[in-house]
Scaffold this active site. Structure first.
Site, PDB file in Angstrom:
ATOM      1  N   HIS A   1     -11.730   1.515   2.290  1.00 59.41           N
ATOM      2  CA  HIS A   1     -11.142   2.193   1.139  1.00 59.41           C
ATOM      3  C   HIS A   1     -12.067   2.419  -0.044  1.00 59.41           C
ATOM      4  O   HIS A   1     -11.630   2.684  -1.157  1.00 59.41           O
ATOM      5  CB  HIS A   1      -9.907   1.417   0.661  1.00 59.41           C
TER       6      HIS A   1
ATOM      7  N   ASP B   1      -9.437  -3.322   1.482  1.00 62.53           N
ATOM      8  CA  ASP B   1      -9.625  -2.748   2.808  1.00 62.53           C
ATOM      9  C   ASP B   1     -11.046  -2.184   2.855  1.00 62.53           C
ATOM     10  O   ASP B   1     -11.426  -1.387   1.988  1.00 62.53           O
ATOM     11  CB  ASP B   1      -8.567  -1.652   3.018  1.00 62.53           C
TER      12      ASP B   1
ATOM     13  N   ASP C   1     -10.566   4.256  10.073  1.00 62.96           N
ATOM     14  CA  ASP C   1      -9.905   3.174  10.795  1.00 62.96           C
ATOM     15  C   ASP C   1     -10.342   3.059  12.251  1.00 62.96           C
ATOM     16  O   ASP C   1      -9.512   2.936  13.146  1.00 62.96           O
ATOM     17  CB  ASP C   1      -8.372   3.297  10.689  1.00 62.96           C
TER      18      ASP C   1
ATOM     19  N   GLU D   1      -2.897  -3.128  -2.431  1.00 67.90           N
ATOM     20  CA  GLU D   1      -4.040  -2.507  -1.734  1.00 67.90           C
ATOM     21  C   GLU D   1      -4.370  -1.136  -2.316  1.00 67.90           C
ATOM     22  O   GLU D   1      -3.647  -0.162  -2.114  1.00 67.90           O
ATOM     23  CB  GLU D   1      -3.710  -2.383  -0.238  1.00 67.90           C
TER      24      GLU D   1
ATOM     25  N   ASP E   1     -12.386   6.878   5.625  1.00 71.95           N
ATOM     26  CA  ASP E   1     -11.501   5.769   5.991  1.00 71.95           C
ATOM     27  C   ASP E   1     -10.864   6.063   7.346  1.00 71.95           C
ATOM     28  O   ASP E   1      -9.660   6.274   7.447  1.00 71.95           O
ATOM     29  CB  ASP E   1     -10.434   5.610   4.892  1.00 71.95           C
TER      30      ASP E   1
ATOM     31  N   TRP F   1       0.864  -1.176   0.000  1.00 73.91           N
ATOM     32  CA  TRP F   1       0.000   0.000   0.000  1.00 73.91           C
ATOM     33  C   TRP F   1       0.900   1.225   0.000  1.00 73.91           C
ATOM     34  O   TRP F   1       1.862   1.277   0.777  1.00 73.91           O
ATOM     35  CB  TRP F   1      -0.922   0.046   1.239  1.00 73.91           C
TER      36      TRP F   1
ATOM     37  N   ASP G   1      -7.383  -4.157  10.161  1.00 68.85           N
ATOM     38  CA  ASP G   1      -6.611  -2.931   9.906  1.00 68.85           C
ATOM     39  C   ASP G   1      -7.356  -1.715  10.444  1.00 68.85           C
ATOM     40  O   ASP G   1      -8.304  -1.240   9.817  1.00 68.85           O
ATOM     41  CB  ASP G   1      -6.333  -2.762   8.407  1.00 68.85           C
TER      42      ASP G   1
ATOM     43  N   HIS H   1      -8.537  -6.421   4.405  1.00 63.09           N
ATOM     44  CA  HIS H   1      -8.194  -5.595   5.560  1.00 63.09           C
ATOM     45  C   HIS H   1      -9.533  -5.198   6.156  1.00 63.09           C
ATOM     46  O   HIS H   1     -10.234  -4.352   5.598  1.00 63.09           O
ATOM     47  CB  HIS H   1      -7.407  -4.340   5.133  1.00 63.09           C
TER      48      HIS H   1
ATOM     49  N   LYS I   1      -6.993   2.258  -3.024  1.00 63.00           N
ATOM     50  CA  LYS I   1      -7.699   3.165  -2.128  1.00 63.00           C
ATOM     51  C   LYS I   1      -8.389   4.239  -2.950  1.00 63.00           C
ATOM     52  O   LYS I   1      -7.925   4.604  -4.032  1.00 63.00           O
ATOM     53  CB  LYS I   1      -6.664   3.781  -1.184  1.00 63.00           C
TER      54      LYS I   1
HETATM   55  C1  RNT Z   1      -3.853   2.707   4.716  1.00 64.40           C
HETATM   56  C2  RNT Z   1      -3.957   1.247   4.476  1.00 64.40           C
HETATM   57  C3  RNT Z   1      -2.819   0.419   4.997  1.00 64.40           C
HETATM   58  C4  RNT Z   1      -2.334   0.853   6.348  1.00 64.40           C
HETATM   59  C5  RNT Z   1      -1.286  -0.045   6.943  1.00 64.40           C
HETATM   60  C6  RNT Z   1      -0.529   0.613   8.038  1.00 64.40           C
HETATM   61  O1  RNT Z   1      -4.951   3.391   4.282  1.00 64.40           O
HETATM   62  O2  RNT Z   1      -5.171   0.770   4.976  1.00 64.40           O
HETATM   63  O3  RNT Z   1      -3.176  -0.920   4.986  1.00 64.40           O
HETATM   64  O4  RNT Z   1      -3.376   0.945   7.258  1.00 64.40           O
HETATM   65  O5  RNT Z   1      -0.465  -0.529   5.947  1.00 64.40           O
HETATM   66 ZN    ZN Z   2      -5.442  -1.382   4.910  1.00 61.66          ZN
END
Ligand code: RNT
Ligand code: ZN
Length: 422
Positions: A265, A262, A299, A229, A297, A188, A329, A289, A231
């Protein structure tokens, strides 16, 4: 206050077993299956994605908020915290690392790291039978130029990160062969722009060339797998993300690499559950993820809800358990970090168990005969089958804390261990 009563749990399980068996589901077999499906824990929740390098005061491309006490200050503390979290979860565990968590004997550039620099992680994982997954950290580093790495206009910057990308694959291959389970190496990158680019194509050409170089070396699938990955956008990269989903999906199909999806994302109304069968059938490997985006996003710590349960149900219905990798994640520094892991692991575990227990065959039969009335009615009824009783039985069988007992253990760990870190 929760009152531990094993007889109540055993009795409730016997009833649940009968209820499920009436729908053709064998709860004992489901518990067996559960214990074989790993969840990869993201180590970076333990220290707010900082890592243990000395990179100086550089911008971070991962936005973490909060200043709760007790973040792990070194790899030893991080491993102890992960073990604490695992002791409170009935899942089968893997650990997902980043290159910023290396333990080199002397300081070296991030792109010169080798498997040697992860030997403690590897022997720790071996001893405890955790699989490992890996990521090169393309962020929070002086060689990030205006937030760019593999897609930078600056060749020296790209070359630096290409080397890091190659190194990460070599490290992953060692991890996979040492541990006897393929290590998933995820890429990523945060590369993108706040405002409208004049030349989108140029950056994607750079990214394509960088990836081509990174993937030159071929590794055996039994030791490592590559995933990319994508986004939609990030804070500060609202207008343009070089590594978009379309770019990576097309690249992955053409070059026989995998995709990491993810759940934070995508546009908030998009569903990764729906994407799974579109992607997993046609690309080499898929890693999830599992995150919780709140409005963006963000998290947030994973909790149970429609999004998680539809994802797990799709894993079950599509036969993806064991084939599609699952990692967590998210990162929240405003609550106890071990608790943040445990909440996410137990949420993922409960959703997974509930999905495994679903009498899916009955839904499929209804669909095949065109009886959509029954399909919807059954889906709705199945949501309230007694999966909680099976969950408690699973905790009892695996010797994991029941109900809120784990919270008391985390509070004690916080008082005895984490609060002593200054
Ligand atoms: C970031 C991605 C990625 C990170 C990690 C730390 O938007 O989700 O996966 O969270 O690699
Ligand atoms: Zn991620």
């Amino acid at each position: 206050m929760y009152l531990r009563d094993e007889n109540r749990i055993l009795a409730a399980y016997e009833i649940a077993k009968k209820t499920y068996s009436a729908f053709g589901v064998d709860t004992d077999a489901v518990m067996e299956a559960f214990s074989e499906i790993p969840i990869s824990l993201h180590c970076w929740q333990g220290d707010d994605v900082k890592g243990f390098e000395e990179v100086g005061d550089v911008a971070s491309q991962n936005l973490v908020t909060g200043n709760y006490l007790g973040a792990a200050r070194n790899a030893e503390e991080l491993r102890a915290d992960i073990e604490m979290a695992f002791s409170l979860s009935p899942c089968k565990h893997r650990v997902n690392l980043h290159s910023i968590y290396a333990e080199p004997t002397q300081v070296k550039p991030r792109n010169e790291l080798t498997a040697e620099d992860f030997s403690r992680w590897i022997s720790w994982a071996k001893e405890r039978q955790y699989g490992l997954d890996f990521n090169a950290s393309f962020f929070t580093h002086p060689m990030m130029k205006d937030g760019f790495s593999l897609a930078s206009r600056d060749k020296a910057v790209r070359d630096y990160w290409i080397k890091a990308g190659k190194g990460a694959r070599a490290i992953s291959a060692v991890m996979g062969s040492e541990l006897g389970t393929p290590c998933v190496n995820n890429i990523w990158i945060p590369d993108g722009m706040k405002d409208l680019p004049a030349n989108r194509r140029l950056y994607r050409e750079y990214l394509m060339d960088s990836l081509d170089q990174i993937f030159e070396e071929k590794y055996d699938r039994t030791v490592m797998r590559d995933v990319l990955e994508g986004k939609l956008f990030g804070i500060g990269t609202e207008c343009f993300t070089v590594g978009s989903h379309e770019f990576y999906l097309a690249y992955a199909v053409k070059n026989h690499v995998g995709i990491c999806m993810d759940t934070g994302h995508y546009h908030p109304t998009e569903s990764v559950a729906d994407k799974l069968s579109s992607v997993a059938m046609l690309v080499e490997d898929v890693l999830l993820h599992i995150s919780r985006g709140v409005r963006w996003d963000s998290d947030h710590v994973l909790i149970q809800g429609d999004e998680l349960s539809s994802l797990m149900l799709e894993m079950k219905r599509g036969g993806f358990f064991g084939k599609v990798g699952m990692g967590l994640d998210y990162f929240d520094a405003s609550i106890n970090r071990v608790a943040a892991w445990v909440i996410g692991l137990r949420a993922a575990g409960k959703a997974m168990l509930t999905a495994l227990l679903e009498p899916t065959a009955l839904l499929e039969e209804a669909e095949a005969r065109g009886d959509y009335t029954s399909r919807l009615a059954l889906m709705e009824e199945f949501k309230n089958l007694p999966s909680g009783a099976v969950w408690e039985m699973l905790l009892l069988k695996t010797g994991r804390p029941l109900n809120t007992e784990w919270l008391e253990m985390v509070k004690k760990y916080e008082a005895d261990v984490q609060s002593k870190r200054h």
